[in-house]
Design a protein around this motif. Sequence first.
Motif, short mmCIF file in Angstrom:
data_model
loop_
_atom_site.label_atom_id
_atom_site.label_comp_id
_atom_site.label_asym_id
_atom_site.label_seq_id
_atom_site.Cartn_x
_atom_site.Cartn_y
_atom_site.Cartn_z
N LEU A 57 -67.10 -27.43 -4.00
CA LEU A 57 -68.39 -27.81 -3.41
C LEU A 57 -68.18 -28.73 -2.22
N GLY A 58 -67.21 -29.64 -2.34
CA GLY A 58 -66.92 -30.54 -1.22
C GLY A 58 -66.38 -29.79 -0.01
N GLN A 59 -65.53 -28.81 -0.26
CA GLN A 59 -64.99 -28.01 0.84
C GLN A 59 -66.10 -27.25 1.56
N LEU A 60 -67.02 -26.67 0.79
CA LEU A 60 -68.14 -25.96 1.39
C LEU A 60 -69.05 -26.92 2.16
N TYR A 61 -69.33 -28.08 1.56
CA TYR A 61 -70.20 -29.05 2.23
C TYR A 61 -69.60 -29.47 3.58
N THR A 69 -72.00 -19.75 -3.69
CA THR A 69 -71.12 -19.60 -2.53
C THR A 69 -69.77 -20.24 -2.77
N ALA A 70 -69.77 -21.46 -3.32
CA ALA A 70 -68.51 -22.19 -3.51
C ALA A 70 -67.62 -21.52 -4.54
N PHE A 71 -68.21 -20.98 -5.61
CA PHE A 71 -67.41 -20.48 -6.72
C PHE A 71 -67.10 -18.99 -6.62
N LYS A 72 -67.87 -18.24 -5.83
CA LYS A 72 -67.69 -16.79 -5.79
C LYS A 72 -67.24 -16.25 -4.44
N ARG A 73 -67.14 -17.10 -3.44
CA ARG A 73 -66.78 -16.62 -2.11
C ARG A 73 -65.54 -17.34 -1.58
N ASP A 74 -64.89 -16.71 -0.60
CA ASP A 74 -63.69 -17.27 0.02
C ASP A 74 -64.13 -18.27 1.09
N LEU A 75 -63.91 -19.54 0.83
CA LEU A 75 -64.40 -20.58 1.74
C LEU A 75 -63.55 -20.70 3.00
N THR A 76 -62.42 -20.00 3.05
CA THR A 76 -61.63 -20.01 4.29
C THR A 76 -62.07 -18.89 5.23
N PRO A 133 -64.55 -17.50 7.75
CA PRO A 133 -65.62 -18.07 8.59
C PRO A 133 -66.99 -17.45 8.32
N LYS A 134 -67.01 -16.17 7.93
CA LYS A 134 -68.29 -15.50 7.69
C LYS A 134 -69.01 -16.12 6.50
N THR A 135 -68.23 -16.59 5.49
CA THR A 135 -68.85 -17.25 4.34
C THR A 135 -69.64 -18.47 4.79
N ILE A 136 -69.05 -19.27 5.65
CA ILE A 136 -69.71 -20.50 6.13
C ILE A 136 -70.91 -20.14 7.02
N GLU A 137 -70.74 -19.13 7.85
CA GLU A 137 -71.84 -18.73 8.74
C GLU A 137 -73.06 -18.29 7.92
N ASP A 138 -72.83 -17.48 6.91
CA ASP A 138 -73.94 -16.99 6.08
C ASP A 138 -74.61 -18.13 5.33
N PHE A 139 -73.82 -19.05 4.82
CA PHE A 139 -74.37 -20.19 4.09
C PHE A 139 -75.21 -21.06 5.01
N VAL A 140 -74.69 -21.38 6.18
CA VAL A 140 -75.40 -22.25 7.14
C VAL A 140 -76.69 -21.59 7.61
N GLU A 141 -76.65 -20.26 7.75
CA GLU A 141 -77.85 -19.56 8.20
C GLU A 141 -79.01 -19.74 7.22
N ARG A 142 -78.70 -19.88 5.92
CA ARG A 142 -79.75 -20.08 4.93
C ARG A 142 -80.13 -21.55 4.78
N VAL A 143 -79.20 -22.45 5.04
CA VAL A 143 -79.50 -23.88 4.89
C VAL A 143 -80.26 -24.43 6.10
N GLN A 144 -79.75 -24.19 7.29
CA GLN A 144 -80.43 -24.47 8.56
C GLN A 144 -80.69 -25.93 8.88
#
Length: 919
Positions: free
Chosen positions: A635-639, A583-590, A592-603
Amino acid sequence: MNRIRIPDQRAIIDRRELASQIAALHGESDGDARREIVEALKQALEDGRAELRRRLDEKPSAGHACTGGFSFLVDQLIRVIYDHVTEAVHPLANRTSGERLTLVAVGGYGRAEMAPHSDVDIAFITPHRRTPWCEQVIETMLYYLWDLGLKVGHSSRTLEEMVRMSKEDLTIRTAMLEGRYLWGDQELYDEAAKRFRRDVVAGTARQFVSEKLEERNQRHKRMGDSRYVVEPNVKDGKGGLRDLQTLYWIGKYIHGVRSASELVDVGLLTKAEYRSFRRAEGFLLAVRCHLHLLTGRAEDRLTFDFQRQIAERMNFAERPGQAPVERFMQFYFLQAKRVGSLTGVFLAHIDDELAQKRRRTGLLAGFSPKPRMLKGYRVFGGRIAAPGDDWFKSDPVRLIEIFQIAEAESLEIHPETMRQADRDSGLIKDEVRRDPRANALFLELLAGRNDPEMVLRWMNEAGVFGRFVPDFGRVNAQMQFDMYHHYTVDEHTIRAIGLLNKIEKGELAEDHPRATRLIHKVASRRAAYVAVLLHDIAKGRGGDHSILGAEIALELCPRFGLSDAETELVSWLVREHLLMSATAFKRDLTDPKTIEDFVERVQGLERLRHLAILTSVDIRAVGPGVWNSWKGQLLGQLYDAAHERLRLGHVQEGRVPRVAAKKRTVAELLDDKNGLLDQAEQVFDDAYWIAEPEDVIALNIVQYAAAREQKHKLSVHCEYYEARGATLVTVIAADHPGLFYRIAGGIHLAGANIIDARIHTTRAGWAVDNFLVQDPVGKPFREPSQLKRIEDTIADALANRIELAPKLAQRPLPRTRANAFDVSPRVVFDNTASNRFTVIEVNARDRSALLNRLARTLFEARLIVQSAHITAYGERAADTFYVTDLTGDKITESSRLSRLENELLDAASDQRQREMEDA
């Protein structure tokens, strides 16, 4: 080391027949037949080499036979040449006592271990001062050998010089230690051997051992200091031939053994260990011979491009989940591991021998300090040892216990006890694996507070680790055939555990500040260690190793004593251990959908903390230089974004407040130039303010204002961007189709790699594009001359002053060995990853200007690139683009997607690269 019997020697070379042929040539020509004699010798050499190549093809693992055969071939040639020179070229009827000469084979040639293109090392020894006759014979022989194309390492010394120089120089002493009578004066050779033992070796054993071990340590450091580097040096690497030779040298120096088999007679190796010694040596010698024959030179590096060919030559077959080359390299690393085990046992014996000699002759002669006892074990001199030979047999759980105690008490394990553990590791059956005490001890070791990495490596060397955790045994010495992973799976895993331990102790706080904080906040530190142990446990089985590993975790975690909640967490972490980096290296972290999809899997926050820690150690343990500040920043930005979303249940600030907050920060950064902010607010839309970090926005605003004030049609600015570990390249120009691919081409042409790109268009129609670039080895450009070259090359590309396509095709990829790998290009479209853009991911072989070709293909397909994210995994590149069509919509029409896929595959293919190079 052991002279091997060479079958059917005359099929390799018939010395008598060759000598007769040369004598006839000499007689027929009145002594002027040098050219014909050289041709006859060359033919004999080539015929012998051809015969030995044929034998190696028939028996591709017969390393001893091959190296012994090449030594025999050279022996016979040198003897023929010597006889011809002394009898026909420089005959001497009545030699004086000084006109004596003996030929000594030294070094590897002295051991009769000669690979096809090894040096021919010869010592010419004379009794006293060299006479004119001796010098004539030596010179004439050398010219013959050179004419044959042999690489000769030679020395010419008197007996006194041999003794003096051997004392002074460790390399010369080692070479002479392996001296073997080759031809010439036998009595002189015997006298030289006697003088060497008496005047050089006697009384210097301790010094020699110390110097050879220091030499070995320095060599290991040069070669990567691991026997599990995926491109090992067969000769000089850790666990290679030189390590075996060091054992032989030390044994010969101290005990005067004449062959490796005699190491058993003097008690340095058991018969079983000697058999392992010979097996490992024979295999490594065979690999070295294949390398020499494939390359046509003295090559000892087992690089990727030769691994596949040698695996085929040595008849390694495919197995489910493992290619032949991976099976070959796994066997190679098992042999290297065996060499390491033998080295430990051998050196322990030597150490004990020398220590006993010191006690017998020193001030403390007769004094023998008593060891202390610890839980039934003997502890002496910082080492822990089993108290008896049947210690593990009476309770096999002790095979786990001794390693746990060693870690907890910061002790080394005595090599004799390591030998016992290796011998008795087969006692670990299912009963021991199910034993609660054994599993508790193992878990305590795994999550040890001192140095679990080192002790787990010992445990692995002894074969105990793989017996106790059979799934780990399956990845033991398993190579990953790619240019991204530097180590075998087991070595990568053990290194990752060591990194986690260092992070927990705060030793890597500078590089991993977030993980250093998080490890002390997780609810279960032992779950973190078990997740690291198991994250790659299912590699080499075929299928998705993450999914298979998660299933293994569900079986192993309860056995280790983890709770249901810990087991579920570890299984999830293993299944998703690549999620955060992807997610951090292949997706646009700005987005919002990137963050939503990531959070949905982390939970959950606990999962997020553990995943961040696991991701950090996994990446860093891949190899030197793989972790960098750019990856840490992403990775820090995504976290941080995911943490905010999980903690609050929603994004803390909406679009308008976020833009307003950024503008306030930018105004502070602009300081006395904050008046430019009003102009920028009219030029840049909200998407720009959200996408870019505040410091980059401030730089862009100043550059944009200066360009407009001076009415520049193009403004290119480069500067070292410390916060990202990269160089920031900003291009401001009138927006026009194809701008992105031309800029990318210019950057590539300057020798830079793009790792991230953001493309913006102002309301006034100006493009403001920000690129982060690094050099081919992942370092930023800092020197003014480097930055100026990038700026100039971009300007030339945009002004059409250079033809991009042919220039780019001429630039070689720095990692040319990527051609050894099969990387089929693949294109993936995702219209769910973003609410505004179609996300296109292209995986292909990394090569010169790949991004430029892909970007040009998107331009020709009439697509607008909004951002690009570039990741390299060794020989493989993964380039991700966020795109829309010319109207700002996603690309959804199936026929258009299908056509675009084919065009991108064509742009990424090897065939297209070859066509560009030919053009």
